[in-house]
Design an enzyme around this catalytic site. Structure first.
Site, PDB file in Angstrom:
ATOM      1  N   ASP A  98       0.843  -1.195   0.000  1.00 58.17           N
ATOM      2  CA  ASP A  98       0.000   0.000   0.000  1.00 58.17           C
ATOM      3  C   ASP A  98       0.877   1.243   0.000  1.00 58.17           C
ATOM      4  O   ASP A  98       2.058   1.197   0.404  1.00 58.17           O
ATOM      5  CB  ASP A  98      -0.945  -0.005   1.198  1.00 58.17           C
ATOM      6  CG  ASP A  98      -0.227   0.163   2.530  1.00 58.17           C
ATOM      7  OD1 ASP A  98       0.682  -0.651   2.806  1.00 58.17           O
ATOM      8  OD2 ASP A  98      -0.555   1.094   3.290  1.00 58.17           O
ATOM      9  N   GLU A 160      -0.043  -0.607   5.826  1.00 60.92           N
ATOM     10  CA  GLU A 160       1.004  -0.010   6.659  1.00 60.92           C
ATOM     11  C   GLU A 160       0.863   1.501   6.735  1.00 60.92           C
ATOM     12  O   GLU A 160       1.016   2.100   7.806  1.00 60.92           O
ATOM     13  CB  GLU A 160       2.388  -0.387   6.115  1.00 60.92           C
ATOM     14  CG  GLU A 160       3.543  -0.061   7.056  1.00 60.92           C
ATOM     15  CD  GLU A 160       4.061   1.367   6.948  1.00 60.92           C
ATOM     16  OE1 GLU A 160       4.755   1.822   7.867  1.00 60.92           O
ATOM     17  OE2 GLU A 160       3.744   2.034   5.925  1.00 60.92           O
TER      18      GLU A 160
END
Length: 462
Positions: A98, A160
């Site tokens: 991500d 994250e």
């Protein structure tokens, strides 16, 4: 090192160099996927697409049973493994797929989700953080081929950048999926391009939202201004109490603000350049830049809710709100730091204003032990690739997963490394990566796996 081993290592380094066109193609594919793990901004399907890309690529690179698992925050992690040869240790490879949102599209020189080469660097959101590290892993494994001398466990996190803790919770629920002798957390980078570095220190985090109320509603500043208490002025006074008025250094009662850093330094002029500090503007704080970054608490006002300049009325503000972040160095308890921050804000509130403070949570700081066989193997690999001893660096950012890994696997060595050097401008517009860092850090990783297999005995139970 004997002549045959030296020759084998040289051949391995050359194979990685030859793989760099494929690495660029991989990174272009990944950057093109806007995998922002926030459904308010981008469709969740984009993160799923990125996860599937990662799973397919690492399956092709030789990992077994690569699959997507849902974590408690709803995101998907990609996990897989490769059994160790007899008697060999196991290494965990971490990354995240991500990315941060692009922020201001107009601030990008080239489209954020199109990998673009300019002045020897590759630009695009996630090019460094952390898709560049995904490509680094892939390139190292492809160069090793079937000759991977250790067992591998792999995880690519899917949330994250949101800090919602999905993978941390999953690790505690499924510790068997990540059991390893050395854990390569590849979400940091070198002190500078061409300087092989391991990050050994991470600051923790305490963040709060403080709201000040003074009136039932906004009132005309001409009729009531003066005696009517201004909520924004009160908030400004409270926030100013967190810094020394002369130096700008963080000053919070009860916290040690004089710590010193004993690792590699950070040249002040280089820091000014890396941070984009305007000419004539002084740096805040005292001591070395490294002291201020990695050994002392640091407060930042992240945002303020108050009337904007454009459209504001001649009215006394009745309410004002701010989000305040406190970075916490190793050796300092994040919960204690959060309590001290809240206490000082309350103590500084003037005129009897009403104050409400909502803690957003804390993250503990981290310090790695560097005296084991994994760090010795990494130092050898860094010296081979970069031609100089490995440096040790601190990072201002927080990676809560490191503390979870340290608590869950106390005998494992945790290494933070990667391709994210200061010029990358991670989290900012025009993020980029130096392709030589991908090449050289892939070489470091491949050599590390070889050297660690020879230096370490497996200590975990598989």
């Amino acid at each position: 090192m004997n002549a045959q081993a030296n020759s084998d290592d040289t051949e391995l380094l050359h194979r990685i160099t030859a793989l760099m066109p494929r690495a660029k193609a991989d990174l272009a594919d990944l950057v093109a996927i806007p995998s922002v793990a926030d459904p308010r901004q981008y469709p969740p399907e984009e993160c799923h697409k990125a996860a599937r890309w990662v799973a397919d690529a690492f399956t092709e690179a030789g990992l077994h049973d690569v699959r997507l698992v849902e974590t408690p925050d709803g995101s998907h992690a990609v996990i897989g493994h490769r059994p160790p040869p007899p008697g060999a240790p196991t290494v965990l490879l971490y990354c995240h797929y991500d990315v941060q949102p692009p922020l201001d599209d107009d601030a990008w020189t080239t489209p954020p989700f199109t990998l673009t080469e300019r002045d020897g660097r590759w630009y695009g959101r996630g090019a460094a953080d952390c898709k560049g590290n995904i490509v680094m892993h892939l390139t190292a494994l492809r160069a090793l081929g079937d000759d991977i001398p250790v067992g591998l466990r792999f995880v690519a996190e899917g949330s994250e950048e949101q800090g919602t803790g999905g993978l941390e919770a999953y690790v505690t629920q499924h510790p068997e999926d990540f059991l390893a002798d050395a854990l390569l957390v590849c979400d940091t980078g070198n002190a500078a391009v061409g300087t092989g570095t391991a990050t050994v220190s991470l600051r923790g985090l305490a963040a709060v939202v403080v709201t000040v109320d003074t009136l039932e509603g906004e009132i005309h500043s001409g009729m009531f201004g003066g005696p009517a208490p201004d909520a924004l002025a009160a908030l400004i006074q409270m926030l100013a109490s967190l810094r020394d008025p002369e130096t700008g250094a963080t000053r919070i009662e009860g916290l040690d603000t004089e710590g010193t850093w004993d690792g590699v330094g950070y040249d002040e002029e280089q820091f000014r350049t890396d941070a984009g500090v305007l000419d004539g503007v002084r740096l805040t704080g005292t001591g070395s830049v490294a002291d201020r970054l990695w050994a002392r608490p640091a407060v930042t006002v992240l945002g303020i809710d108050c009337p904007p300049v454009v459209g504001s009325a001649a009215a006394v503000p009745a309410t004002a709100r701010a989000r305040v972040s406190l970075r916490v160095p190793p050796g300092m308890n994040a919960e204690t730091a959060s309590a001290a921050l809240i206490a000082q804000l309350r103590a500084a509130a003037p005129w009897g204003v009403r104050v409400d403070i909502d803690p957003e949570g804390t993250g503990s700081p981290f310090r790695a032990a560097t005296d084991g066989p994994a760090y010795a193997a990494l130092g050898t690999a860094m010296a081979e690739v970069y031609g100089r001893p490995m440096s040790f660096l601190g990072q201002g950012g927080s990676i809560p997963l490191c503390n979870v890994l340290a608590d869950t696997y106390p005998s494992a060595e945790i290494i933070l490394m990667g391709v994210e050097e200061p010029q990358c401008l991670i989290h900012a517009p025009n993020e980029s990566v130096d392709p030589t860092e991908i090449e050289h850090m892939a070489q470091v990783e491949a050599l590390f796996l070889r050297h660690f297999s020879a230096a370490a005995s497996p200590t975990t139970v598989r």
